[in-house]
Write a protein that holds these residues in place. Structure first.
Motif, PDB file in Angstrom:
ATOM      1  N   THR A 150       0.834  -1.206   0.000  1.00 31.75           N
ATOM      2  CA  THR A 150       0.000   0.000   0.000  1.00 31.75           C
ATOM      3  C   THR A 150       0.870   1.257   0.000  1.00 31.75           C
ATOM      4  OG1 THR A 150      -1.691  -1.204   1.249  1.00 31.75           O
ATOM      5  CG2 THR A 150      -1.857   1.197   1.210  1.00 31.75           C
ATOM      6  N   ILE A 151       1.938   1.230   0.780  1.00 28.69           N
ATOM      7  CA  ILE A 151       2.849   2.381   0.818  1.00 28.69           C
ATOM      8  C   ILE A 151       3.524   2.570  -0.531  1.00 28.69           C
ATOM      9  CG2 ILE A 151       4.936   3.326   1.887  1.00 28.69           C
ATOM     10  CD1 ILE A 151       4.161   1.802   4.436  1.00 28.69           C
ATOM     11  N   GLN A 172      10.922   8.141   3.600  1.00 24.18           N
ATOM     12  CA  GLN A 172      11.636   8.338   4.859  1.00 24.18           C
ATOM     13  C   GLN A 172      10.706   8.900   5.932  1.00 24.18           C
ATOM     14  OE1 GLN A 172      14.740  11.298   4.711  1.00 24.18           O
ATOM     15  NE2 GLN A 172      15.841  10.413   6.420  1.00 24.18           N
ATOM     16  N   THR A 173       9.878   9.870   5.557  1.00 23.48           N
ATOM     17  CA  THR A 173       8.964  10.486   6.524  1.00 23.48           C
ATOM     18  C   THR A 173       7.906   9.487   6.984  1.00 23.48           C
ATOM     19  OG1 THR A 173       9.285  12.654   5.466  1.00 23.48           O
ATOM     20  CG2 THR A 173       7.371  12.402   6.913  1.00 23.48           C
ATOM     21  N   ILE A 174       7.364   8.705   6.058  1.00 19.09           N
ATOM     22  CA  ILE A 174       6.379   7.688   6.427  1.00 19.09           C
ATOM     23  C   ILE A 174       6.990   6.716   7.432  1.00 19.09           C
ATOM     24  CG2 ILE A 174       5.091   5.687   5.573  1.00 19.09           C
ATOM     25  CD1 ILE A 174       4.578   7.259   2.994  1.00 19.09           C
ATOM     26  N   GLY A 175       8.239   6.330   7.199  1.00 20.37           N
ATOM     27  CA  GLY A 175       8.923   5.438   8.138  1.00 20.37           C
ATOM     28  C   GLY A 175       9.051   6.047   9.520  1.00 20.37           C
ATOM     29  N   GLN A 176       9.317   7.343   9.576  1.00 22.98           N
ATOM     30  CA  GLN A 176       9.426   8.013  10.869  1.00 22.98           C
ATOM     31  C   GLN A 176       8.098   7.994  11.606  1.00 22.98           C
ATOM     32  OE1 GLN A 176      10.965  11.717   9.263  1.00 22.98           O
ATOM     33  NE2 GLN A 176      12.942  11.371  10.238  1.00 22.98           N
ATOM     34  N   THR A 193       8.118   0.287   5.961  1.00 26.46           N
ATOM     35  CA  THR A 193       8.963   0.864   4.901  1.00 26.46           C
ATOM     36  C   THR A 193      10.314   0.163   4.833  1.00 26.46           C
ATOM     37  OG1 THR A 193       9.916   2.588   6.345  1.00 26.46           O
ATOM     38  CG2 THR A 193       7.864   3.119   5.175  1.00 26.46           C
ATOM     39  N   ALA A 194      10.673  -0.567   5.891  1.00 23.73           N
ATOM     40  CA  ALA A 194      11.935  -1.315   5.866  1.00 23.73           C
ATOM     41  C   ALA A 194      11.926  -2.371   4.766  1.00 23.73           C
ATOM     42  CB  ALA A 194      12.184  -1.959   7.229  1.00 23.73           C
ATOM     43  N   ASP A 195      10.729  -2.831   4.389  1.00 18.05           N
ATOM     44  CA  ASP A 195      10.608  -3.846   3.335  1.00 18.05           C
ATOM     45  C   ASP A 195      10.694  -3.249   1.936  1.00 18.05           C
ATOM     46  OD1 ASP A 195      10.240  -5.685   5.349  1.00 18.05           O
ATOM     47  OD2 ASP A 195       8.050  -5.623   5.244  1.00 18.05           O
ATOM     48  N   LEU A 196      10.769  -1.928   1.843  1.00 23.17           N
ATOM     49  CA  LEU A 196      10.773  -1.271   0.532  1.00 23.17           C
ATOM     50  C   LEU A 196      12.170  -0.889   0.066  1.00 23.17           C
ATOM     51  CD1 LEU A 196       7.657   1.052   0.922  1.00 23.17           C
ATOM     52  CD2 LEU A 196       7.790  -1.189  -0.155  1.00 23.17           C
ATOM     53  N   LYS A 197      13.176  -1.400   0.747  1.00 20.72           N
ATOM     54  CA  LYS A 197      14.542  -1.099   0.335  1.00 20.72           C
ATOM     55  C   LYS A 197      14.774  -1.588  -1.094  1.00 20.72           C
ATOM     56  CE  LYS A 197      19.376  -1.636   1.736  1.00 20.72           C
ATOM     57  NZ  LYS A 197      20.315  -2.233   2.730  1.00 20.72           N
TER      58      LYS A 197
END
Length: 410
Positions: A150-151, A172-176, A193-197
């Motif tokens: 979704t992200i 980066q902001t979404i991860g924060q 978001t760690a999975d989106l690397k």
């Protein structure tokens, strides 16, 4: 167990003739309570030697078949020594937490707590990205239900319009926001978001164009001195070169921030990108320029007021457009390029201690103990450096030589 009620009986069920509630038993503790206000399914049971009741809902929203299914589920909970009432309350609380903890709600909470440490421009950009690129797609979703896919769909919309750098910043902001949700009550299980690397193409940023060859810098300074446009624009160009602060900081310079006697320009934290107050020593050349422009704008708030609205500062584009008119295209020199020019020449030509340069650029500089320098750190050395830099620029403009400032190892 044999149930007693039928769909027909439930539909026909009424209160007692006197209007008092009537109870229609189905079996096993399940019954329909009929009141003037409606028909309600209840289950009476015993848990830990206490008589308790749990409600299954209102007829006809909950029909006979569904009520019996809920009754069976409650009996199974009791068989596992779980109180159906407590289980229902916990499930309801969890559902409320999920629906109330939307991404937008958590993001705004995070923004409120963290943004006071930012500059106004960074704060505005972050909120603009939320409103335009994130909230329309993720805002109403419970944060705990948002997955990496979704992200990524949200980020792809930004990437597809050609704003790859913005897409990376938004990721980066979404991860924060997710990490904030995790540490403030586990409102999200983790940061997806760690999975989106590697999911987004790598962004290779383009450095601001800058002139860093001394001979070319001398020509630039001569061109600025000969600029035929507005006085305010010419002085803004000269101060950009002498002071090498960010374009928006130069353009929004206020007379109230300048201490002529101490030869210091004091920038408040809210104006700074790093969110920390900053001191800029003013060499004598800058003091002379300020006195030159004072009769024109000294009665205004800003040293460089906007040409169209004197209550606002000059636009950042004014310096950029002036450079264009002088023949310096965007691949040769930019308003931001004065910073790179100073950073390079102070280091390579004047051999100034790099810590003094970085601090004067208002970068995040730490000492050997990991402590950030405050705004007055090494002020004496920075005052000397700024005067040396201004003299060096003047010498390049005139075509003369200057002895290096000092050894880097100091």
């Amino acid at each position: 167990m044999k149930y007693k009620l039928t769909d027909t009986a439930v539909k026909a069920a009424k209160t007692k003739p006197d209007g008092k509630p009537a109870k229609y038993t189905d079996g096993g503790g399940l019954y329909l309570l009929v009141m003037k206000s409606g028909k309600y399914w209840h289950f009476d049971y015993t848990y830990e030697a206490k008589r308790k009741t749990v409600s299954f809902g209102v007829y006809p929203d909950i029909n006979l078949k569904t009520a019996r299914e809920k009754h069976q589920a409650a009996k199974e909970l009791l068989a596992r020594d779980i109180d159906p009432s407590a289980y229902k309350q916990q499930a309801k609380a969890e559902q409320i937490a999920i629906t109330e903890n939307t991404f937008e709600a958590i993001a705004l909470e995070w923004f409120t707590k963290t943004s006071p440490q930012w500059s106004q421009s960074h704060s505005d950009k972050t909120m603009s990205r939320f409103k335009n690129d994130v909230f329309p797609w993720l805002g109403n979703l419970p944060i705990a239900t948002i997955d990496p896919t979704t992200i990524l769909k949200c980020l792809r919309r930004v990437e597809e319009r050609g704003a790859l750098e913005t897409a990376h910043r938004i990721k980066q902001t979404i991860g924060q926001v997710f990490r904030y949700a995790v540490v403030t009550g586990l409102r999200a299980p983790r940061d997806p978001t760690a999975d989106l690397k590697g999911a987004l193409p790598a962004y290779r940023g383009k450095n601001f164009a800058a002139i860093i060859e001394p001979v070319q810098v001398g020509q630039l300074m001569r061109d600025i001195q000969a600029y035929k446009g507005h006085l305010e624009t010419r002085v803004a160009l000269q101060l950009s070169a002498y002071l090498f602060q960010r374009p928006n900081e130069i353009c929004a310079m206020e007379w109230a921030e300048i201490n002529i006697e101490k030869a210091l320009w004091s920038l408040p934290a809210e104006k700074m990108k790093m969110g920390q107050a900053h001191l800029v020593p003013l060499p004598k050349q800058c003091l002379e320029l300020l006195e030159e422009i004072r009769p024109l704008t000294g009665h205004r708030r800003y040293v460089f007021p906007s040409m169209t609205d004197s209550t606002k500062p000059m636009s950042n584009n004014t310096v950029r457009q002036a450079l264009r008119r002088m023949g310096y295209d965007n691949d040769t020199m930019t308003a931001h390029g004065f910073r790179a020019m100073a950073r390079t020449l102070l280091d390579e030509e004047l051999e100034v201690n790099i810590a003094y340069i970085e601090q004067q650029l208002s970068h995040a500089v730490k000492d050997v103990n990991g402590t950030s320098y405050n705004r007055t750190k090494h002020l004496r050395q920075r005052i000397a450096m700024m005067q040396q830099w201004a003299d060096y620029l003047d010498s390049l403009r005139a075509g003369t030589q200057v002895i290096p400032f000092k050894a880097k190892a100091g």
